[in-house]
Design a protein around this motif. Structure first.
Motif, short mmCIF file in Angstrom:
data_model
loop_
_atom_site.label_atom_id
_atom_site.label_comp_id
_atom_site.label_asym_id
_atom_site.label_seq_id
_atom_site.Cartn_x
_atom_site.Cartn_y
_atom_site.Cartn_z
N GLY A 1 0.81 -1.21 0.00
CA GLY A 1 0.00 0.00 0.00
C GLY A 1 0.85 1.26 0.00
N VAL A 2 1.97 1.21 0.72
CA VAL A 2 2.89 2.35 0.73
C VAL A 2 3.49 2.53 -0.66
N LEU A 3 3.89 1.43 -1.28
CA LEU A 3 4.47 1.51 -2.62
C LEU A 3 3.48 2.08 -3.62
N LEU A 4 2.22 1.70 -3.52
CA LEU A 4 1.21 2.26 -4.42
C LEU A 4 1.03 3.76 -4.18
N ALA A 5 1.05 4.16 -2.93
CA ALA A 5 0.93 5.59 -2.63
C ALA A 5 2.13 6.37 -3.16
N LEU A 6 3.32 5.78 -3.05
CA LEU A 6 4.51 6.44 -3.58
C LEU A 6 4.47 6.52 -5.10
N ARG A 7 3.98 5.47 -5.73
CA ARG A 7 3.83 5.50 -7.19
C ARG A 7 2.85 6.60 -7.60
N ASN A 8 1.77 6.70 -6.87
CA ASN A 8 0.78 7.74 -7.15
C ASN A 8 1.40 9.13 -6.99
N ARG A 9 2.21 9.30 -5.97
CA ARG A 9 2.89 10.57 -5.74
C ARG A 9 3.78 10.92 -6.94
N TRP A 10 4.57 9.93 -7.41
CA TRP A 10 5.44 10.14 -8.57
C TRP A 10 4.61 10.53 -9.80
N GLU A 11 3.56 9.78 -10.06
CA GLU A 11 2.75 10.03 -11.25
C GLU A 11 2.09 11.41 -11.20
N ASN A 12 1.64 11.83 -10.02
CA ASN A 12 1.05 13.16 -9.89
C ASN A 12 2.08 14.25 -10.19
N HIS A 13 3.27 14.11 -9.62
CA HIS A 13 4.32 15.11 -9.86
C HIS A 13 4.73 15.13 -11.33
N LEU A 14 4.85 13.95 -11.91
CA LEU A 14 5.25 13.87 -13.31
C LEU A 14 4.19 14.47 -14.23
N THR A 15 2.94 14.21 -13.95
CA THR A 15 1.85 14.76 -14.76
C THR A 15 1.86 16.28 -14.74
N VAL A 16 2.01 16.85 -13.57
CA VAL A 16 2.03 18.32 -13.46
C VAL A 16 3.23 18.89 -14.21
N LYS A 17 4.40 18.26 -14.03
CA LYS A 17 5.59 18.74 -14.72
C LYS A 17 5.44 18.62 -16.24
N MET A 18 4.83 17.53 -16.70
CA MET A 18 4.63 17.33 -18.14
C MET A 18 3.68 18.38 -18.71
N GLU A 19 2.62 18.66 -17.99
CA GLU A 19 1.67 19.67 -18.46
C GLU A 19 2.34 21.03 -18.60
N ASN A 20 3.16 21.39 -17.61
CA ASN A 20 3.89 22.66 -17.67
C ASN A 20 4.92 22.64 -18.80
N ALA A 21 5.58 21.51 -18.99
CA ALA A 21 6.61 21.40 -20.02
C ALA A 21 6.02 21.52 -21.42
N MET A 22 4.85 20.96 -21.63
CA MET A 22 4.22 21.02 -22.94
C MET A 22 3.97 22.46 -23.36
N GLU A 23 3.58 23.29 -22.40
CA GLU A 23 3.35 24.71 -22.70
C GLU A 23 4.63 25.42 -23.10
N LYS A 24 5.77 24.92 -22.61
CA LYS A 24 7.05 25.56 -22.87
C LYS A 24 7.86 24.87 -23.96
N GLY A 25 7.35 23.76 -24.48
CA GLY A 25 8.06 23.03 -25.52
C GLY A 25 9.24 22.22 -25.02
#
Length: 115
Positions: free
Chosen positions: A50-74
């Motif tokens: 359960g901890v590992l799943l929560a950590l994976r979710n944390r990673w995916e959330n951070h990556l998604t936000v960074k990707m969305e910001n990166a797409m705007e900047k190319g």
């Protein structure tokens, strides 16, 4: 889930990440003691998986936000991924050590989404 439980879950994630990052703790992400002697871990997460799943979710959330910001900047996706790895090395090391795909896709809802 109460606010107290939510905060306790966050504290547990921080304990695991801190342990994985500390060389003086004589632990590394592959050491099964990474999850030992953490109060409430079993009750709040159902165990290390359960901890590992929560950590994976944390990673995916951070990556998604960074990707969305990166797409705007190319910015390239590989650059974003590398940046996040550098920002959160303990988290990435834990996820690289354990098979979180097995855990994630083993969940009934995730299996339905993956098919």
């Amino acid at each position: 889930m109460s606010w107290a439980d939510l905060h306790a879950r966050t504290d547990i994630l921080h304990i695991v990440l801190d342990r994985a990052a500390r060389s003086d703790f004589e632990l590394n992400p592959a050491d099964p003691k990474l999850f030992d002697d953490i109060p409430e871990l079993q009750r709040l997460f159902g165990g290390p998986d359960g901890v590992l799943l929560a950590l994976r979710n944390r990673w995916e959330n951070h990556l998604t936000v960074k990707m969305e910001n990166a797409m705007e900047k190319g910015v390239l996706a590989i650059e974003v991924y590398a940046e996040l790895c550098a920002e959160q090395p303990a988290l990435r090391a834990i996820l690289d050590t354990y098979d979180t795909d097995r855990l994630y896709f083993g969940r009934p809802r995730a299996r339905a989404l993956a098919s």
